[in-house]
Each structure stands twice: as C-alpha cells, then as structure tokens.
Design an enzyme around this catalytic site. Sequence first.
Site, PDB file in Angstrom:
ATOM      1  N   ASP A  24      39.175  34.936  53.933  1.00  0.00           N
ATOM      2  CA  ASP A  24      37.999  34.083  54.141  1.00  0.00           C
ATOM      3  C   ASP A  24      36.719  34.701  53.559  1.00  0.00           C
ATOM      4  O   ASP A  24      36.664  35.898  53.282  1.00  0.00           O
ATOM      5  CB  ASP A  24      37.734  33.904  55.651  1.00  0.00           C
ATOM      6  CG  ASP A  24      38.812  33.098  56.341  1.00  0.00           C
ATOM      7  OD1 ASP A  24      39.854  32.822  55.735  1.00  0.00           O
ATOM      8  OD2 ASP A  24      38.588  32.769  57.529  1.00  0.00           O
ATOM      9  N   ASP A  25      35.722  33.851  53.459  1.00  0.00           N
ATOM     10  CA  ASP A  25      34.322  34.231  53.201  1.00  0.00           C
ATOM     11  C   ASP A  25      34.015  34.629  51.762  1.00  0.00           C
ATOM     12  O   ASP A  25      32.875  34.920  51.440  1.00  0.00           O
ATOM     13  CB  ASP A  25      33.850  35.365  54.133  1.00  0.00           C
ATOM     14  CG  ASP A  25      33.817  34.948  55.591  1.00  0.00           C
ATOM     15  OD1 ASP A  25      34.207  33.797  55.888  1.00  0.00           O
ATOM     16  OD2 ASP A  25      33.418  35.763  56.440  1.00  0.00           O
ATOM     17  N   HIS A  58      36.078  26.915  53.285  1.00  0.00           N
ATOM     18  CA  HIS A  58      35.523  27.524  54.487  1.00  0.00           C
ATOM     19  C   HIS A  58      34.100  26.974  54.670  1.00  0.00           C
ATOM     20  O   HIS A  58      33.300  27.554  55.361  1.00  0.00           O
ATOM     21  CB  HIS A  58      35.510  29.046  54.307  1.00  0.00           C
ATOM     22  CG  HIS A  58      35.487  29.842  55.576  1.00  0.00           C
ATOM     23  ND1 HIS A  58      36.203  29.506  56.701  1.00  0.00           N
ATOM     24  CD2 HIS A  58      34.822  30.986  55.907  1.00  0.00           C
ATOM     25  CE1 HIS A  58      35.975  30.406  57.655  1.00  0.00           C
ATOM     26  NE2 HIS A  58      35.133  31.299  57.201  1.00  0.00           N
ATOM     27  N   HIS A  86      28.881  28.474  55.843  1.00  0.00           N
ATOM     28  CA  HIS A  86      29.433  29.206  56.978  1.00  0.00           C
ATOM     29  C   HIS A  86      28.689  28.934  58.288  1.00  0.00           C
ATOM     30  O   HIS A  86      28.360  29.835  59.058  1.00  0.00           O
ATOM     31  CB  HIS A  86      29.453  30.714  56.681  1.00  0.00           C
ATOM     32  CG  HIS A  86      30.563  31.434  57.394  1.00  0.00           C
ATOM     33  ND1 HIS A  86      30.436  31.901  58.680  1.00  0.00           N
ATOM     34  CD2 HIS A  86      31.821  31.759  57.018  1.00  0.00           C
ATOM     35  CE1 HIS A  86      31.565  32.488  59.049  1.00  0.00           C
ATOM     36  NE2 HIS A  86      32.424  32.415  58.051  1.00  0.00           N
ATOM     37  N   HIS A 126      39.391  39.123  55.232  1.00  0.00           N
ATOM     38  CA  HIS A 126      38.208  38.700  54.484  1.00  0.00           C
ATOM     39  C   HIS A 126      38.147  39.491  53.178  1.00  0.00           C
ATOM     40  O   HIS A 126      38.031  40.729  53.229  1.00  0.00           O
ATOM     41  CB  HIS A 126      36.943  38.933  55.323  1.00  0.00           C
ATOM     42  CG  HIS A 126      36.944  38.168  56.620  1.00  0.00           C
ATOM     43  ND1 HIS A 126      37.658  38.593  57.724  1.00  0.00           N
ATOM     44  CD2 HIS A 126      36.361  36.993  56.960  1.00  0.00           C
ATOM     45  CE1 HIS A 126      37.505  37.702  58.700  1.00  0.00           C
ATOM     46  NE2 HIS A 126      36.716  36.722  58.271  1.00  0.00           N
TER      47      HIS A 126
HETATM   48 NI    NI Z   1      34.327  33.140  57.975  1.00  0.00          NI
END
Ligand code: NI
Length: 275
Positions: free
Chosen positions: A72-73, A123, A127, A221
Amino acid sequence: MSWKASSSRRRRKRGGRTGWKARPGNCKAGRMSSSASWTKPTQALSEAKQQLAALTAVQYPEGTKLAALTFDDGPGKNTTPRLLDELKKRNVRATFFVVGTNAAKYPDLLKRMDAEGHVIGTHTYAHKNLTKVTEEQLHSEVEKCSAIIEQAVGHGPALLRPPGGNYDNRLLAYCKELGLPLANWSVDTRDWESRNKEAILAAAFQKGSYGVRDGAIILMHDIYESTVDAAIEMVDRLLADGYTLVTVPELLRVRAGGAQAGRMYYSDTRYKDSV
Ligand code: NI
C-alpha cells in the site's frame, strides 16, 4: 474479473477531467436472449475470450498453499523499483494499492507493474478516512485515483483497499455500483510502525491466525526500505516453504470463484458484505 476499459471511453456525465468511468455492476443486462438467431460479433468475441481465459487459467495442484502479498501507499520513488526488481527475479506477482498522489508522480512505475503482471488496486487519491468524508469527497477520492491509474496503464483498478482499512456500508454500496471488489488483509506486518526488517518478518511468521497461512492476504507498504528488505526475505522463505505467491484477484479466482463487487475480502475465505 479484470477491469475492462471499454465503458471508460465515454466521457463522464458529471464532467470529470478524464474518461474513467465505472463498469456497470450488472453485466448481464445487455445479454441477448437465447432465442436470438444470430450472435453479435462483440458477444462472440467476449465468449471466445472467456473460453480462452478458462483454458489458459493456471491450475494449481491439490494442496498448493497460496498467499497474496499486497503493498500500500506507493509507489515509492526508489523502494518500489527495487521491490519490482526482486519480485521479477523470483517470478512473483503482487498486488499494489497505489495512492493517487504518488501514482500521479510515478506513472512509469504503474506501467512497469502492469507490464510485469502485477495487479494495481486503488488506495484512493489522498489517503483519507473514507468513513469520515462527504459523499462528494468519497466519489472524488475514488474517481481521481482511478483516472490516474487508467491514464497510466489503460485500464482502471482491479480492487479497492480503503485507507487505514476503514470502511462502512456506504463505501461497500459505492464499490458495488462501480464494479469494484474490496480487499483488506489477514496478516498485518505493522511495517510502517516498526520500520524494522526482523520485526516485520516476526509479525508475518507469528504462529496462529494472525500469521501467514494458506489463503492469507499480507499487508505491507512499498515506501520503506525496511519493508522491501523484509519482503524479499519473506518471499524466499514462503517459496522455500512451498507457497505459491499470487495476486489478490488470482487468489480469489482460485479459492472463491472470483471477487465480487462491493464485497470486502480479508483472505481467500473470509469476507464481509456489510459492517
Ligand atoms: Ni494506507
């Protein structure tokens, strides 16, 4: 279940900047009745594609252990390319839940993910906690990121993972409308917190239901060097332990008969249709 961009060529009615548009949830709506005397070329093509997909789909021997790595991210400027290099060396595919603000900066990394067989999920754009935004913000957070993904790779996201894993029934209903399944995780490595390779591995390989086991979806991540270090060793240990590492849609294809829009998956067999 992969995203088809055909409907996205139409401009959004509400005046978005890009062509990204949700696939209608009910794909059967346009199907011809059985009494039809001829087959539309597009229908024949779609059926041929489905047959081909079924014939070429990977079969796993009985008892194969599967797990899905998710990141993620990102993408991260230096960390993601290194991770992609190492995954490529090992012929492993993963699922990347990109954040729109980063995806906009590194479209070439999205192109590379797509070209190398990884799955791109959204995602969302910035965020935000999607349970704490207005309806308008929710739509904008999802649509902006999807448009960036489509602009980079020619198709929208395959899945959505809400920031922080936070979701409510409004989000599930919206994703159902968009034709998007959702995926959280069964293994939380807490890599963002420890930023430590050994701690990340210890969290992943802990005993019990919170550790990696057959059917797991593992959360990491790809914006931390320590995570990339840990992910490489994790992959080697899992492969040595007999696991086949697959994308989330592949895991759900094999174990759940496909991913359903508007459903939140935690692993191959655990999911929620409402909160
Ligand atoms: Ni995240």
